[in-house]
Design an enzyme around this catalytic site. Structure first.
Site: not given
Ligand code: PEP
Ligand code: MG
Length: 606
Positions: A526, A211, A479, A455
């Site tokens: 995404c 993150h 993920d 995911e």
């Molecule tokens: C992902 O897992 O690709 C995603 C966009 O969600 P996050 O990065 O918030 O887990």
């Molecule tokens: Mg994710």
């Protein structure tokens, strides 16, 4: 750029005066160059303050400590009360434990003793206290007691945050841009960092998709992760040079290096500004195919920068940041206000709101998510946790439905980490329940498409049957890749396996995109790879036409699209799929991009 290469080759050695130049390598996670003053966040845990108090300073230092301790106590009390009222007694228990630790007379007695008798500063005394507790707890074999060390750590951190606030006037040397050096940037710390002018981020832990990296990218801040032990080498006030493309950091470089890197930093800003001038143009390939470029956002500031960068909407709003930034549970009205602000910042555009995705590396104590699980990413996280707290989940669904009044079809609700068809059916039934409740209360809401994040490999395998119950799909490749490769996305020791360009990842993505396209179901990607030029070209070749990425990447990807034809992208994909390793694929695609749009290779971290 030659300048960088020249410096790179000379950095690990001694300079002309014989001084050892220190360069540390890490994982390049957000491109760009930054030169600034180091700000070591929570260095209390690694670099104790060595200053000794003068006789006349002791009383003021004691008062400073006691003020910070009382403020920490006040925080805990108000959080406990709100969580008790809104979630439950059991969930609030953790705050009671922390209050007990804070009130413990031995705790205060020790800190007072170090300040009064040993003339240590308050932060140094807290450091000493943590050292003593760590030694004590490490000796015990009792798992439960060992876990309590984390609680002590939390309490010490809370007091130290208030101490820093009390100290603020003394921090004037940090006026101006800083490079944050942190062990691991916790989402809850992002808010505090927002008060500083952050130019770069270096973390000891984390990887491409942790993150800290996502936040850095969303703000266009150069960043490096996984620089082990950096907090022992750097102290607040040192000058750092950070190269977010090569993935290295130089500590207290010489005047010549500083001026060379400052020049590079200016060039990087210039390139970004130049690219951002395309914000009002459509993203369109050379052969006239329109591509949708959406933004991933974590808060209102990101939503505004998404507009400024030319995003055609919000493809992912990570609502957990609202919860993490909130001292306690945001209620329905607070959530509604937040969602409306985001929607108003993206007028005429689609906004996809993702329900709470907590767990894994993001925790909030008031959902009972306090105990370390052996495998947090495989455990009680995300939609699994929302199902466990139905009232809490319904509140979020209600707020999302209500936020869509007057915006029919524009606001979308998306659930993370969907694994089975049953889960998606359960979401649907909860949405219906929320609608019935709102109807009964005479509260207005609009029509909201409901979709899933793809995911989990199990969902990728059975995507065809899941399409019946979803209005849209968004591929969460961060993920998906970690689960496919069985490699924790935040663990630098295995992060080399989390490669978006690896053949198995590409095969799964191509198959999901094809299935969705054949079923005429809206599909977006995404994950972070959407903003990486090499990955983008391959996805375009697979038939993907909707991408959601950190706002900072939108101008460069738009530029790339305008240099490409679909036929070219399909050919690059076909040739790449014939290669056997991610390294070969990466080299091949990068070479092709360098021919098509030479300036953009600079912005690629894949
Ligand atoms: C992902 O897992 O690709 C995603 C966009 O969600 P996050 O990065 O918030 O887990
Ligand atoms: Mg994710």
């Amino acid at each position: 750029m030659q300048l960088t290469n020249w410096h790179l080759s000379s950095l690990c050695h001694e300079d002309l005066t014989g001084k050892l130049l220190v360069m540390r390598k890490g994982i390049a996670v957000s491109p760009g160059v930054a030169v600034g003053t180091a700000y070591c966040v929570h260095e209390i845990f690694v670099n104790p303050d060595t200053k000794r108090l003068e006789d006349g300073e002791v009383t003021a230092e004691l008062a400073r400590y006691e003020t910070a301790r009382d403020q920490a106590g006040e925080d805990l009390r108000s959080m406990r009360k709100k969580v008790e009222a809104q979630v439950g007694q059991e969930e609030a228990a953790i705050f009671r434990v922390h209050e007990t630790i804070l009130r413990d007379s031995a705790f205060t007695k020790k800190v007072r003793g170090w300040i009064v008798n040993d003339r240590l500063t308050a932060p140094a005394s807290l450091h000493e206290l943590l050292r003593e507790y760590t030694k004590l707890f490490e000796r015990t074999k009792d798992e439960y007691l060992r876990e309590r060390l984390n609680d002590v750590r939390d309490v010490i951190l809370r007091i130290s945050t208030h101490l820093t606030e009390v100290l603020k006037p003394g921090l004037t040397s940090l006026d101006g841009p800083v490079v944050d050096v942190v062990d691991e940037l916790l989402p809850s710390q992002v808010v505090a960092l927002g008060q500083l002018d952050v130019k770069g981020i270096v973390t000891q832990r984390g990887s491409q998709t942790s993150h800290a990296a996502i936040i850095a990218r969303s703000r266009g801040i150069p960043a490096i992760s996984g620089v082990r032990g950096i907090l022992r080498q750097v102290k607040t006030g040192d000058t750092l040079i950070l190269d977010g493309r090569a993935g290295h950091v130089i500590i207290n470089g010489d005047a010549e290096q500083l001026s060379a890197y400052r020049k590079l930093e200016r060039e990087f800003f210039h390139l970004k500004d130049q690219l951002a001038e395309n914000r009002d143009q459509l993203a369109m390939t050379l052969d006239g195919v329109e591509v949708e470029l959406l933004a991933n956002i974590n808060n209102l500031a990101d939503a505004k920068s998404a507009g400024a960068m030319g995003a055609q909407g919000i493809g992912l709003y990570r609502t957990e940041y609202l919860y993490l930034a909130h001292p306690d549970v945001p209620d329905e009205e607070e959530q509604l206000k937040d969602y409306r602000q985001i929607i108003d910042a993206s007028p005429e555009h689609q906004v996809t709101i993702r329900t709470l995705d907590i767990g894994g590396d993001k925790t909030i104590p008031y959902l009972g998510h306090t105990h370390q699980e052996a495998n947090p990413f495989l455990g009680w996280r995300s939609i699994r946790l929302s199902f466990e707290h139905p009232e809490f989940f319904i509140t979020q669904i209600r707020a999302i439905l209500r936020s869509s009044v007057g915006k029919a079809g524009q606001v979308r609700l998306m659930c993370p980490m969907i694994t089975t068809l049953e889960e998606m059916r359960r979401v649907r039934s909860m949405v219906r329940r929320a609608q019935r409740l709102l109807d009964a209360e005479g509260k207005e809401y609009g029509k909201v498409p409901v979709g899933m994040m793809l995911e989990v490999p199990a969902a990728a395998v059975s995507i065809d049957s899941m399409l019946e119950v979803v209005d849209f799909v968004s591929i969460g490749s961060n993920d998906l890749i970690q689960y496919l490769m069985a490699a924790d996305r935040d663990n630098p020791k295995v992060s080399h396996l989390c490669q978006p360009l690896s053949p198995p990842v590409l095969k799964v993505l191509a198959s999901v995109i094809q299935t969705c396209n054949e079923a005429k179901k809206s599909v977006t990607l995404c994950g972070e790879m959407a903003g990486m030029p090499s990955a983008f070209v391959l996805l375009l070749g697979m038939g993907l036409r909707s991408f959601s990425m950190s706002p900072a990447f939108i101008p460069s990807i738009k530029d790339l699209v305008s240099h490409l034809t679909i036929e070219q992208a399909e050919l690059i994909l076909k040739q790449a799929m014939g290669l056997r390793t991610h390294a070969h694929i990466r080299r091949f695609v990068r070479k092709r991009i360098a021919e098509i749009a030479p300036n953009l290779a600079l912005l690629d971290t894949t």
